[in-house]
Design a protein around this motif. Structure first.
Motif, PDB file in Angstrom:
ATOM      1  N   GLY A  96      71.597   7.674   7.379  1.00 53.48           N
ATOM      2  CA  GLY A  96      72.716   7.264   6.552  1.00 53.48           C
ATOM      3  C   GLY A  96      72.193   6.759   5.230  1.00 53.48           C
ATOM      4  N   ASP A  97      73.006   6.835   4.211  1.00 54.83           N
ATOM      5  CA  ASP A  97      72.620   6.375   2.879  1.00 54.83           C
ATOM      6  C   ASP A  97      72.197   4.909   2.958  1.00 54.83           C
ATOM      7  OD1 ASP A  97      73.643   4.812   0.335  1.00 54.83           O
ATOM      8  OD2 ASP A  97      73.177   6.858  -0.312  1.00 54.83           O
ATOM      9  N   PRO A  98      70.950   4.587   2.546  1.00 55.01           N
ATOM     10  CA  PRO A  98      70.443   3.216   2.683  1.00 55.01           C
ATOM     11  C   PRO A  98      71.283   2.157   1.958  1.00 55.01           C
ATOM     12  CG  PRO A  98      68.642   4.717   2.198  1.00 55.01           C
ATOM     13  CD  PRO A  98      69.914   5.500   2.050  1.00 55.01           C
ATOM     14  N   GLU A 132      79.154  11.012   8.992  1.00 52.22           N
ATOM     15  CA  GLU A 132      80.353  11.794   8.661  1.00 52.22           C
ATOM     16  C   GLU A 132      81.319  11.832   9.841  1.00 52.22           C
ATOM     17  OE1 GLU A 132      77.200  12.837   8.402  1.00 52.22           O
ATOM     18  OE2 GLU A 132      76.845  13.384   6.311  1.00 52.22           O
ATOM     19  N   TYR A 133      80.772  11.953  11.042  1.00 52.69           N
ATOM     20  CA  TYR A 133      81.616  11.982  12.235  1.00 52.69           C
ATOM     21  C   TYR A 133      82.294  10.624  12.422  1.00 52.69           C
ATOM     22  CZ  TYR A 133      83.269  12.298  16.986  1.00 52.69           C
ATOM     23  OH  TYR A 133      84.089  12.283  18.091  1.00 52.69           O
ATOM     24  N   LEU A 134      81.521   9.547  12.295  1.00 51.53           N
ATOM     25  CA  LEU A 134      82.107   8.212  12.453  1.00 51.53           C
ATOM     26  C   LEU A 134      83.199   7.967  11.417  1.00 51.53           C
ATOM     27  CD1 LEU A 134      78.968   6.002  13.173  1.00 51.53           C
ATOM     28  CD2 LEU A 134      80.776   6.649  14.765  1.00 51.53           C
ATOM     29  N   GLN A 144      86.333   9.719  12.419  1.00 48.85           N
ATOM     30  CA  GLN A 144      87.023   9.063  13.534  1.00 48.85           C
ATOM     31  C   GLN A 144      87.739   7.794  13.074  1.00 48.85           C
ATOM     32  OE1 GLN A 144      87.373  10.803  16.413  1.00 48.85           O
ATOM     33  NE2 GLN A 144      86.294  12.250  15.087  1.00 48.85           N
ATOM     34  N   LEU A 145      87.104   7.024  12.192  1.00 45.58           N
ATOM     35  CA  LEU A 145      87.757   5.822  11.667  1.00 45.58           C
ATOM     36  C   LEU A 145      89.037   6.183  10.920  1.00 45.58           C
ATOM     37  CD1 LEU A 145      84.587   3.868  10.478  1.00 45.58           C
ATOM     38  CD2 LEU A 145      86.157   3.192  12.318  1.00 45.58           C
ATOM     39  N   LYS A 146      88.992   7.241  10.125  1.00 44.61           N
ATOM     40  CA  LYS A 146      90.192   7.706   9.415  1.00 44.61           C
ATOM     41  C   LYS A 146      91.268   8.135  10.402  1.00 44.61           C
ATOM     42  CE  LYS A 146      87.912   9.314   5.228  1.00 44.61           C
ATOM     43  NZ  LYS A 146      87.522  10.490   4.423  1.00 44.61           N
ATOM     44  N   ALA A 147      90.866   8.843  11.451  1.00 41.79           N
ATOM     45  CA  ALA A 147      91.830   9.309  12.449  1.00 41.79           C
ATOM     46  C   ALA A 147      92.511   8.135  13.155  1.00 41.79           C
ATOM     47  CB  ALA A 147      91.142  10.229  13.464  1.00 41.79           C
ATOM     48  N   PHE A 148      91.752   7.089  13.453  1.00 36.37           N
ATOM     49  CA  PHE A 148      92.356   5.899  14.053  1.00 36.37           C
ATOM     50  C   PHE A 148      93.334   5.256  13.082  1.00 36.37           C
ATOM     51  CE2 PHE A 148      88.595   5.636  17.006  1.00 36.37           C
ATOM     52  CZ  PHE A 148      89.322   5.708  18.188  1.00 36.37           C
ATOM     53  N   LYS A 149      92.945   5.132  11.836  1.00 35.49           N
ATOM     54  CA  LYS A 149      93.817   4.480  10.849  1.00 35.49           C
ATOM     55  C   LYS A 149      95.103   5.282  10.640  1.00 35.49           C
ATOM     56  CE  LYS A 149      93.928   2.220   6.397  1.00 35.49           C
ATOM     57  NZ  LYS A 149      93.109   1.545   5.402  1.00 35.49           N
ATOM     58  N   GLU A 150      94.982   6.609  10.580  1.00 36.19           N
ATOM     59  CA  GLU A 150      96.146   7.477  10.377  1.00 36.19           C
ATOM     60  C   GLU A 150      97.014   7.596  11.630  1.00 36.19           C
ATOM     61  OE1 GLU A 150      94.118  11.062   9.324  1.00 36.19           O
ATOM     62  OE2 GLU A 150      93.708  10.381   7.278  1.00 36.19           O
ATOM     63  N   GLY A 151      96.433   7.263  12.793  1.00 34.99           N
ATOM     64  CA  GLY A 151      97.167   7.356  14.041  1.00 34.99           C
ATOM     65  C   GLY A 151      97.026   8.687  14.747  1.00 34.99           C
ATOM     66  N   PHE A 190      84.847   2.374   5.565  1.00 26.13           N
ATOM     67  CA  PHE A 190      84.519   3.413   6.540  1.00 26.13           C
ATOM     68  C   PHE A 190      83.152   4.017   6.234  1.00 26.13           C
ATOM     69  CE2 PHE A 190      89.267   4.692   7.235  1.00 26.13           C
ATOM     70  CZ  PHE A 190      89.479   3.532   7.950  1.00 26.13           C
ATOM     71  N   LYS A 191      82.931   4.362   4.967  1.00 27.29           N
ATOM     72  CA  LYS A 191      81.662   4.980   4.559  1.00 27.29           C
ATOM     73  C   LYS A 191      80.487   4.032   4.804  1.00 27.29           C
ATOM     74  CE  LYS A 191      83.399   8.106   0.979  1.00 27.29           C
ATOM     75  NZ  LYS A 191      83.145   9.317   1.724  1.00 27.29           N
ATOM     76  N   ALA A 192      80.667   2.773   4.455  1.00 29.14           N
ATOM     77  CA  ALA A 192      79.591   1.790   4.614  1.00 29.14           C
ATOM     78  C   ALA A 192      79.276   1.550   6.096  1.00 29.14           C
ATOM     79  CB  ALA A 192      79.964   0.486   3.927  1.00 29.14           C
ATOM     80  N   LEU A 193      80.295   1.356   6.903  1.00 24.83           N
ATOM     81  CA  LEU A 193      80.085   1.148   8.338  1.00 24.83           C
ATOM     82  C   LEU A 193      79.439   2.369   8.983  1.00 24.83           C
ATOM     83  CD1 LEU A 193      83.426  -0.645   9.215  1.00 24.83           C
ATOM     84  CD2 LEU A 193      81.130  -1.623   9.473  1.00 24.83           C
ATOM     85  N   ALA A 194      79.916   3.541   8.643  1.00 26.76           N
ATOM     86  CA  ALA A 194      79.375   4.784   9.215  1.00 26.76           C
ATOM     87  C   ALA A 194      77.903   4.961   8.843  1.00 26.76           C
ATOM     88  CB  ALA A 194      80.205   5.981   8.759  1.00 26.76           C
ATOM     89  N   ALA A 195      77.564   4.662   7.586  1.00 26.32           N
ATOM     90  CA  ALA A 195      76.154   4.766   7.149  1.00 26.32           C
ATOM     91  C   ALA A 195      75.290   3.781   7.906  1.00 26.32           C
ATOM     92  CB  ALA A 195      76.054   4.549   5.648  1.00 26.32           C
ATOM     93  N   TYR A 196      75.791   2.577   8.101  1.00 25.31           N
ATOM     94  CA  TYR A 196      75.020   1.562   8.816  1.00 25.31           C
ATOM     95  C   TYR A 196      74.769   1.996  10.264  1.00 25.31           C
ATOM     96  CZ  TYR A 196      73.813  -2.676  11.329  1.00 25.31           C
ATOM     97  OH  TYR A 196      73.187  -3.570  12.143  1.00 25.31           O
TER      98      TYR A 196
END
Length: 188
Positions: free
Chosen positions: A109-111, A147-149, A152-159, A178-184
């Motif tokens: 993930g992006d450092p 990217e997968y995470l 999925q976060l977007k899908a949860f938020k959108e329902g 979402f991007k920051a958490l997924a990278a981490y």
């Protein structure tokens, strides 16, 4: 009490109340059955494509729940519904035993984003484990494709993906979060 504290408490309580015991199953039989999973999820459950999740070292209870959810049509994915349609409960348990026993790979993930995500990750760790290794029915996030995470976060938020606690948690997060958490999590 602020919303972050509320989320942490909710996450911790859900982890305690919804963690199911690990299922006894035959990993060798799961390996035999997994041959049809390799083209998407990769050899030993480490996908080479961010389109599909890594299954290696995933929580067995989570895998069982998700496979049953796809099979029942409660989680919509045409490919996964097709792949699970003829699986028995024994097959599902064996697949979960096999994939959960495999060594995970780090997706990366992006450092810079990962550093920002680390500061936000505490709200996730109550359910997903102190090192994001997963916890019973809560999936392993460590080493997952960012990217997968994020998807999925977007899908949860959108329902479009259901999960009561995740809908509540993602409601207060931005796409930058979402991007920051997924990278981490991908960097673990």
């Amino acid at each position: 009490m602020n919303s972050l504290q509320q989320s942490l408490i909710l996450s911790s309580l859900l982890a305690v109340f919804f963690t199911l015991p690990v299922l006894a199953a035959d990993s060798a039989a799961g390996e035999q059955k997994a041959s049809s999973c390799v083209s998407c999820h990769g050899q030993n459950g480490n996908s080479s494509s961010a389109q599909w999740p890594n299954l290696a070292a995933q929580q067995p209870t989570y895998l069982v729940n998700q496979l049953k959810t796809f099979k029942a049509g409660d989680r919509i994915n045409i490919m996964m519904q097709s792949m699970t349609a003829n699986l028995s409960n024994e097959d599902i348990n064996n697949l979960a035993a096999y994939f959960s026993s495999q060594k995970p790979a780090k997706a990366g993930g992006d450092p810079a984003l990962a550093k920002a995500g680390e500061a936000k990750a505490a709200m996730c760790l109550g359910c997903h484990g102190s090192t994001a290794q997963g916890n019973g029915q809560f999936p392993r996030l460590a080493g997952q494709h960012p990217e997968y995470l994020e998807q999925q976060l977007k899908a949860f938020k959108e329902g479009s993906r259901k999960g009561g606690p995740m809908q509540a948690i993602t409601a207060n997060l931005s796409e930058a979060d979402f991007k920051a958490l997924a990278a981490y999590f991908g960097s673990l």
